[in-house]
Motif scaffolding. Structure first.
Motif, PDB file in Angstrom:
ATOM      1  N   LEU A  91      -5.714  42.711 -22.886  1.00  0.00           N
ATOM      2  CA  LEU A  91      -4.484  42.015 -22.475  1.00  0.00           C
ATOM      3  C   LEU A  91      -4.793  40.606 -21.990  1.00  0.00           C
ATOM      4  N   THR A  92      -5.958  40.418 -21.371  1.00  0.00           N
ATOM      5  CA  THR A  92      -6.313  39.100 -20.846  1.00  0.00           C
ATOM      6  C   THR A  92      -7.040  38.242 -21.872  1.00  0.00           C
ATOM      7  N   GLY A  93      -7.256  38.762 -23.069  1.00  0.00           N
ATOM      8  CA  GLY A  93      -8.047  38.043 -24.064  1.00  0.00           C
ATOM      9  C   GLY A  93      -7.361  36.826 -24.637  1.00  0.00           C
ATOM     10  N   THR A  94      -6.039  36.841 -24.703  1.00  0.00           N
ATOM     11  CA  THR A  94      -5.312  35.713 -25.284  1.00  0.00           C
ATOM     12  C   THR A  94      -3.899  35.682 -24.708  1.00  0.00           C
ATOM     13  N   ALA A  95      -3.302  34.499 -24.675  1.00  0.00           N
ATOM     14  CA  ALA A  95      -2.005  34.312 -24.026  1.00  0.00           C
ATOM     15  C   ALA A  95      -0.880  35.142 -24.644  1.00  0.00           C
ATOM     16  N   SER A 118     -14.975  36.780 -26.471  1.00  0.00           N
ATOM     17  CA  SER A 118     -13.585  36.312 -26.411  1.00  0.00           C
ATOM     18  C   SER A 118     -12.632  37.381 -25.884  1.00  0.00           C
ATOM     19  N   MET A 119     -13.113  38.633 -25.771  1.00  0.00           N
ATOM     20  CA  MET A 119     -12.308  39.650 -25.088  1.00  0.00           C
ATOM     21  C   MET A 119     -12.136  39.300 -23.617  1.00  0.00           C
ATOM     22  N   TRP A 120     -13.096  38.529 -23.066  1.00  0.00           N
ATOM     23  CA  TRP A 120     -13.086  38.251 -21.629  1.00  0.00           C
ATOM     24  C   TRP A 120     -13.015  36.762 -21.331  1.00  0.00           C
TER      25      TRP A 120
END
Length: 597
Positions: A246-250, A138-140
């Protein structure tokens, strides 16, 4: 009876009623506040109501500033529309495209099964393996995609350990009977599965369980608890893992976007510096969460974690065999998987090393401020659209019988279009447009003036209270909408009390992902609950403590390594208002560190 029917009819048209009544109820704001600030607050509260009630689709509500800000004289359209495609959106898109390529070639499943092979099949360790895998993916990948992929794997392993869930539930309901009738067939307790030998099959022998039904019921209840622990740990780990990049969640992307909008001179937060701060926090919280879930659902007792019981050996061997078999079905790593792995590693390394702050990054080879994380991400994912998915060969050119079909790239545009959630892109843009409107109209300053009494609260306490409030609010509202609504207010509060804005904004952003108590809190929670094996009380009981642990872990992170990484003990020049002429000043005392005011 008539009142009940009328209430049901009102519920059926609740969205229409919200759309009709909300604009009318909020109209007094246009007359009791200064013109521009009142109009902006009207739009902000209207969007907040629509987001929280979902009277309109979230993405449609996010587009309201495009029509309302210009027509109400808050902001011209040439300033509103560009907010919907800032560089933050391109960083988000690059992450989604990389995730799409990983899913396309099944690399995520290979990673998941490999981790499960390593941790073993004892329930507590399997829970840990599930949580480690879910958080890393979920990091990616999106939290939702990670949960949707991991749950079927978990169910297959659980069925091999404990058998059919329906039978397990039936065993929980059995009553104690006289001792003379307490011999039952082995299949009543699925966890005690026994594979008959050829001799036993020939003789027609049937294995029996000598235990009392009370013992069988106790074991079944225990195993059902472990089953729930498996299901509940996956969405929780996905939510925790999403905070690490930073891209892991909105909410993380909204934070960086609004930070650049409010404080253009702040360059402390980028992909590298964020992962330096958030990854250790993720590891700590993941470990604490694993202990809590494993204890709560029985996985850490000696029964199925430490001791080696012969009665469970067959079930565990079968679970291990299922994992091994699924992994073998994947076969050796092919050219496409190897290529995706290579580009994924390059993607992560380049983003991390561009400007990690604690060491000099490679961005110094370019003009200062020209190369951002978005440039790096788009550059790498662009290669995926033409890099071949099969190993190139010179023999192909000289073989007249070779196939002349076009080669398949690692990622096609059709696949990219299918996987990109454009509603989230619009939602991000709506958040940036709202923040821009609050800034330009002076609404943020007006709100900040009314928050002045909070200056008397110690910053460390205020940070915990803000994080707790955000974590509670996001249980009932979209985490994206929550951070959009409150982040401008939090930034203005920090400036009003002379505290480094990052000291309040970072924990609030992290806390926005800590929604564990309700099925509706996050899509991963909803997916796990939709399996039908969890009850609301299970999530509330587990999630309440998870929220507390998350808030404490976030407070620990921001007051230790975060304090030094982002220089939070001083009030930075980039946060000063336009009419401030003084140089750097020290923030209000942070008691835990004995900093001077």
């Amino acid at each position: 009876m008539e009142l009940v029917k009328f209430s049901k009819k009102l519920w059926c048209v609740r969205n229409q009623l919200v759309l009709l009544l909300a604009p009318l109820v909020l109209l007094p704001l246009l007359f009791v506040l200064p013109a521009k600030e009142g109009k902006c607050l009207y739009v902000v509260l209207l969007m907040a109501l629509f987001w929280c009630t979902e009277a309109l689709p979230l993405a449609v509500t996010a587009m309201l500033p495009i029509c309302l800000f210009p027509t109400m004289g808050i902001l011209p359209s040439k300033k509103v529309c560009p907010q919907y495609f800032l560089e933050t959106n391109f960083l988000f898109l690059s992450g989604l495209l990389m995730a799409s390529a990983i899913e396309e070639w099944g690399l995520h499943r290979r990673i998941a099964l490999r981790v499960l092979k390593i941790v073993g099949v004892k329930p507590a360790w399997l829970i840990m393996g599930m949580m480690i895998t879910s958080s890393f993916l979920s990091m990616w990948l999106s939290n939702t995609a990670t949960t949707a992929m991991m749950l079927p794997i978990a169910n297959a392993i659980l069925e091999s350990l404990f058998g059919d869930l329906k039978t397990l539930k039936d065993n929980c309901k059995v009553k104690e009977v006289p001792e003379s009738q307490c011999q039952v067939k082995l299949h009543i307790l699925p966890s005690e599965k026994h594979i008959l030998t050829e001799e036993e099959r020939a003789d027609g022998m049937e294995k029996v369980d000598e235990r009392s039904l009370e013992e069988i019921r106790g074991d079944a209840e225990y195993q059902l608890k472990v089953w729930k622990g498996f299901l509940i740990c996956i969405p929780y780990a996905a939510s925790i893992g999403g905070t690490a990049t930073l891209t892991g969640t909105a909410p993380n992307l909204i934070f960086i976007g609004q930070l650049k909008s409010y404080f253009p001179q702040c360059d402390l937060i980028n992909f590298g510096s964020w992962i330096v701060f958030a990854f250790p926090l993720m590891v700590i919280f993941l470990f604490v969460a694993w202990i809590w879930i494993a204890i709560l659902y029985g996985g850490l007792t000696s029964r199925l974690c430490v001791s080696k019981q012969k009665s469970h050996a067959a079930a565990e061997a079968k679970a291990r065999a299922i994992i091994d078999e699924d992994y073998k079905k994947l076969g050796p790593i092919n050219f496409a998987e190897g290529s995706i792995s290579f580009f994924f590693i390059i993607f992560a390394v380049l983003l991390f090393t561009r400007d990690p702050k604690f060491v000099t990054g490679w961005s110094i080879f370019f003009n200062k401020g020209y190369v951002s994380d978005a440039v790096t991400g788009v550059f790498i994912v662009s290669i995926l659209f033409f890099f071949p998915s099969q190993r190139p060969s010179l023999r192909w050119w000289f073989n007249p019988r070779a196939s002349t079909t076009p080669y398949v790239p690692l990622l096609s545009w059709k696949r990219a279009q299918e996987c990109v959630p454009w509603n989230i892109v619009l939602l991000l843009g709506g958040g940036f447009a709202m923040a821009k409107g609050c800034e330009e109209s002076g609404l943020a300053v007006l709100i900040g003036k009314h928050l002045q009494p909070l200056a008397h609260v110690p910053p460390a306490v205020a940070s915990i209270l803000i994080t707790a409030f955000i974590a509670c609010f996001t249980e009932f509202a979209s985490n994206t909408a929550t951070i959009i609504i409150f982040l401008p207010v939090i930034a203005e509060l920090a400036m009003r009390v002379n505290v480094n804005p990052l000291y309040f904004m970072i924990p609030a952003t992290i806390g926005c992902s800590y929604a564990f108590m309700l099925p509706v809190s996050t899509p991963p929670n909803s997916i796990a609950f939709a399996s039908g094996h969890l009850m609301v009380k299970d999530m509330v009981k587990t999630g309440f403590m998870m929220n507390i642990l998350g808030i404490l872990c976030a407070s620990l992170a921001i007051n230790t390594w975060g304090l030094h990484l982002f220089a939070l003990h001083t009030y930075p020049d980039w946060a000063r208002t336009l009419n401030t002429t003084a140089t750097t000043m020290t923030v209000t005392t942070l008691p835990a560190f004995n900093l001077t005011g």
